[in-house]
Design a protein around this motif. Structure first.
Motif, mmCIF file in Angstrom:
data_model
loop_
_atom_site.group_PDB
_atom_site.id
_atom_site.type_symbol
_atom_site.label_atom_id
_atom_site.label_comp_id
_atom_site.label_asym_id
_atom_site.label_seq_id
_atom_site.Cartn_x
_atom_site.Cartn_y
_atom_site.Cartn_z
ATOM 1 N N VAL A 1 -1.447 10.766 5.471
ATOM 2 C CA VAL A 1 -1.111 10.999 6.875
ATOM 3 C C VAL A 1 -0.616 12.439 6.978
ATOM 4 O O VAL A 1 0.382 12.798 6.360
ATOM 5 C CB VAL A 1 -0.026 10.018 7.374
ATOM 6 N N PHE A 2 -1.349 13.252 7.728
ATOM 7 C CA PHE A 2 -0.996 14.661 7.909
ATOM 8 C C PHE A 2 -0.464 14.831 9.325
ATOM 9 O O PHE A 2 -1.175 14.564 10.298
ATOM 10 C CB PHE A 2 -2.206 15.567 7.683
ATOM 11 N N ILE A 3 0.784 15.268 9.431
ATOM 12 C CA ILE A 3 1.439 15.361 10.737
ATOM 13 C C ILE A 3 1.521 16.818 11.165
ATOM 14 O O ILE A 3 1.931 17.681 10.388
ATOM 15 C CB ILE A 3 2.827 14.704 10.693
ATOM 16 N N VAL A 4 1.124 17.054 12.410
ATOM 17 C CA VAL A 4 1.102 18.396 12.992
ATOM 18 C C VAL A 4 1.965 18.380 14.246
ATOM 19 O O VAL A 4 1.924 17.425 15.021
ATOM 20 C CB VAL A 4 -0.344 18.802 13.375
ATOM 21 N N ASP A 5 2.731 19.423 14.444
ATOM 22 C CA ASP A 5 3.481 19.583 15.696
ATOM 23 C C ASP A 5 2.477 20.045 16.753
ATOM 24 O O ASP A 5 2.041 21.192 16.745
ATOM 25 C CB ASP A 5 4.601 20.615 15.502
ATOM 26 N N SER A 6 2.096 19.147 17.648
ATOM 27 C CA SER A 6 1.048 19.469 18.625
ATOM 28 C C SER A 6 1.503 20.458 19.693
ATOM 29 O O SER A 6 0.699 20.938 20.480
ATOM 30 C CB SER A 6 0.517 18.193 19.286
ATOM 31 N N ALA A 7 2.788 20.798 19.699
ATOM 32 C CA ALA A 7 3.305 21.768 20.665
ATOM 33 C C ALA A 7 3.561 23.141 20.038
ATOM 34 O O ALA A 7 3.842 24.093 20.748
ATOM 35 C CB ALA A 7 4.591 21.239 21.294
ATOM 36 N N ASP A 8 3.462 23.248 18.718
ATOM 37 C CA ASP A 8 3.704 24.512 18.014
ATOM 38 C C ASP A 8 2.364 25.102 17.575
ATOM 39 O O ASP A 8 1.977 25.002 16.413
ATOM 40 C CB ASP A 8 4.632 24.286 16.816
ATOM 41 N N TYR B 1 2.120 -9.229 6.532
ATOM 42 C CA TYR B 1 1.979 -9.469 5.101
ATOM 43 C C TYR B 1 1.672 -8.185 4.340
ATOM 44 O O TYR B 1 1.246 -8.228 3.187
ATOM 45 C CB TYR B 1 0.897 -10.521 4.845
ATOM 46 N N VAL B 2 1.867 -7.057 4.982
ATOM 47 C CA VAL B 2 1.603 -5.766 4.345
ATOM 48 C C VAL B 2 2.913 -4.998 4.213
ATOM 49 O O VAL B 2 3.660 -4.846 5.170
ATOM 50 C CB VAL B 2 0.580 -4.936 5.167
ATOM 51 N N THR B 3 3.185 -4.525 2.998
ATOM 52 C CA THR B 3 4.324 -3.647 2.760
ATOM 53 C C THR B 3 3.781 -2.235 2.642
ATOM 54 O O THR B 3 2.956 -1.947 1.765
ATOM 55 C CB THR B 3 5.076 -4.022 1.464
ATOM 56 N N LEU B 4 4.196 -1.380 3.546
ATOM 57 C CA LEU B 4 3.769 0.017 3.549
ATOM 58 C C LEU B 4 4.841 0.832 2.832
ATOM 59 O O LEU B 4 5.986 0.869 3.261
ATOM 60 C CB LEU B 4 3.593 0.510 4.989
ATOM 61 N N LYS B 5 4.469 1.460 1.743
ATOM 62 C CA LYS B 5 5.393 2.307 0.994
ATOM 63 C C LYS B 5 5.054 3.758 1.337
ATOM 64 O O LYS B 5 4.008 4.270 0.959
ATOM 65 C CB LYS B 5 5.269 2.053 -0.504
ATOM 66 N N TYR B 6 5.941 4.382 2.117
ATOM 67 C CA TYR B 6 5.715 5.738 2.606
ATOM 68 C C TYR B 6 6.413 6.750 1.711
ATOM 69 O O TYR B 6 7.594 6.613 1.400
ATOM 70 C CB TYR B 6 6.310 5.913 4.007
ATOM 71 N N TRP B 7 5.680 7.782 1.346
ATOM 72 C CA TRP B 7 6.240 8.950 0.673
ATOM 73 C C TRP B 7 6.266 10.064 1.710
ATOM 74 O O TRP B 7 5.233 10.464 2.229
ATOM 75 C CB TRP B 7 5.385 9.365 -0.521
ATOM 76 N N ASP B 8 7.447 10.537 2.039
ATOM 77 C CA ASP B 8 7.649 11.605 3.023
ATOM 78 C C ASP B 8 7.993 12.864 2.226
ATOM 79 O O ASP B 8 9.047 12.930 1.599
ATOM 80 C CB ASP B 8 8.790 11.189 3.961
ATOM 81 N N LEU B 9 7.084 13.838 2.237
ATOM 82 C CA LEU B 9 7.266 15.042 1.422
ATOM 83 C C LEU B 9 7.701 16.229 2.268
ATOM 84 O O LEU B 9 7.253 16.390 3.406
ATOM 85 C CB LEU B 9 5.958 15.390 0.703
ATOM 86 N N MET C 1 0.833 -1.193 0.000
ATOM 87 C CA MET C 1 0.000 0.000 0.000
ATOM 88 C C MET C 1 0.867 1.242 0.000
ATOM 89 O O MET C 1 1.978 1.241 0.517
ATOM 90 C CB MET C 1 -0.978 -0.010 1.174
ATOM 91 N N ASP C 2 0.342 2.297 -0.617
ATOM 92 C CA ASP C 2 1.026 3.586 -0.693
ATOM 93 C C ASP C 2 0.427 4.536 0.328
ATOM 94 O O ASP C 2 -0.802 4.661 0.427
ATOM 95 C CB ASP C 2 0.885 4.195 -2.089
ATOM 96 N N ILE C 3 1.312 5.210 1.058
ATOM 97 C CA ILE C 3 0.906 6.174 2.077
ATOM 98 C C ILE C 3 1.730 7.435 1.875
ATOM 99 O O ILE C 3 2.951 7.349 1.712
ATOM 100 C CB ILE C 3 1.160 5.608 3.488
ATOM 101 N N THR C 4 1.083 8.577 1.868
ATOM 102 C CA THR C 4 1.804 9.843 1.758
ATOM 103 C C THR C 4 1.767 10.542 3.107
ATOM 104 O O THR C 4 0.706 10.707 3.702
ATOM 105 C CB THR C 4 1.187 10.745 0.677
ATOM 106 N N MET C 5 2.956 10.930 3.588
ATOM 107 C CA MET C 5 3.085 11.660 4.855
ATOM 108 C C MET C 5 3.403 13.113 4.520
ATOM 109 O O MET C 5 4.417 13.403 3.888
ATOM 110 C CB MET C 5 4.204 11.061 5.697
ATOM 111 N N ILE C 6 2.502 13.996 4.936
ATOM 112 C CA ILE C 6 2.692 15.415 4.677
ATOM 113 C C ILE C 6 2.458 16.207 5.958
ATOM 114 O O ILE C 6 1.934 15.681 6.940
ATOM 115 C CB ILE C 6 1.758 15.926 3.557
#
Length: 183
Positions: free
Chosen positions: A93-100, A64-72, A21-26
């Motif tokens: 996957v949207f990542i937020v700095d929870s302290a900023d 049995y799952v290969t996670l293909k991560y794109w880190d932008l 599976m393809d996952i994009t991390m932004i």
């Protein structure tokens, strides 16, 4: 013979039921995307991560799952690329700095602008409030409000508080992502 039979069974399961599976991390710069990816891939957390220029790609095998991560990259000059790498993925996957807290209005605006793109319709969204180990972080409920996640319709949306540094809640994140492979 039991060990040989088990290896053969595992090989057959991977052959016929393995999923990639393809996952994009932004997310904005300094949210912890690359650090999280490094930890998910089995590496160690490093405090002095170099900002991503463009993108990184890493494959992580979980059962049995290969996670293909794109880190932008999260700097303003790379945000126009986000849509291209989010098309056709199993999850965003949207990542937020929870302290900023000062970065949250920009993060919210960038996320909502991205999700308005027609080619991204229906792709599940996972919002991660990273850096939950810091004192001035906000809770998941506060992050949901800060990012206006309740306004996002017609796609599955989940939100977790995590710490890449302390590996907090990463099992829940992986379980959520793997569940998207089965759909």
């Amino acid at each position: 013979m039991s060990g040989l039979l088990r290896r053969m069974c595992d090989w057959l399961l991977r052959l016929f039921w393995a999923t990639e599976m393809d996952i994009t991390m932004i997310g904005l710069q300094n949210a912890g995307k690359t650090s999280l990816l490094r930890v998910l891939a089995g590496g160690e957390f490093t405090i002095d991560s170099i900002p991503t220029v463009g993108f990184n790609m890493k494959k992580v095998q979980k059962g049995y799952v290969t996670l293909k991560y794109w880190d932008l990259g999260g700097q303003p000059r790379f945000r126009s690329m986000w849509e291209r790498y989010c098309r056709g993925v199993n999850a965003i996957v949207f990542i937020v700095d929870s302290a900023d807290l000062d970065s949250h209005p920009t993060a919210r605006d960038e996320l909502h602008a991205l999700l308005e793109k027609p080619k991204l319709a229906g792709i599940p969204l996972l919002v991660l409030g990273n850096k939950s180990d810091l004192e001035n972080k906000i809770s998941v409920d506060e992050l949901i409000l800060s990012m206006n996640l309740e306004d996002i319709k017609e796609r599955e949306v989940s939100c977790y508080s995590i710490s890449a540094k302390q590996e907090t809640n990463l099992d829940a994140v992986l379980q959520w992502l793997i569940s998207k492979a089965k759909k």
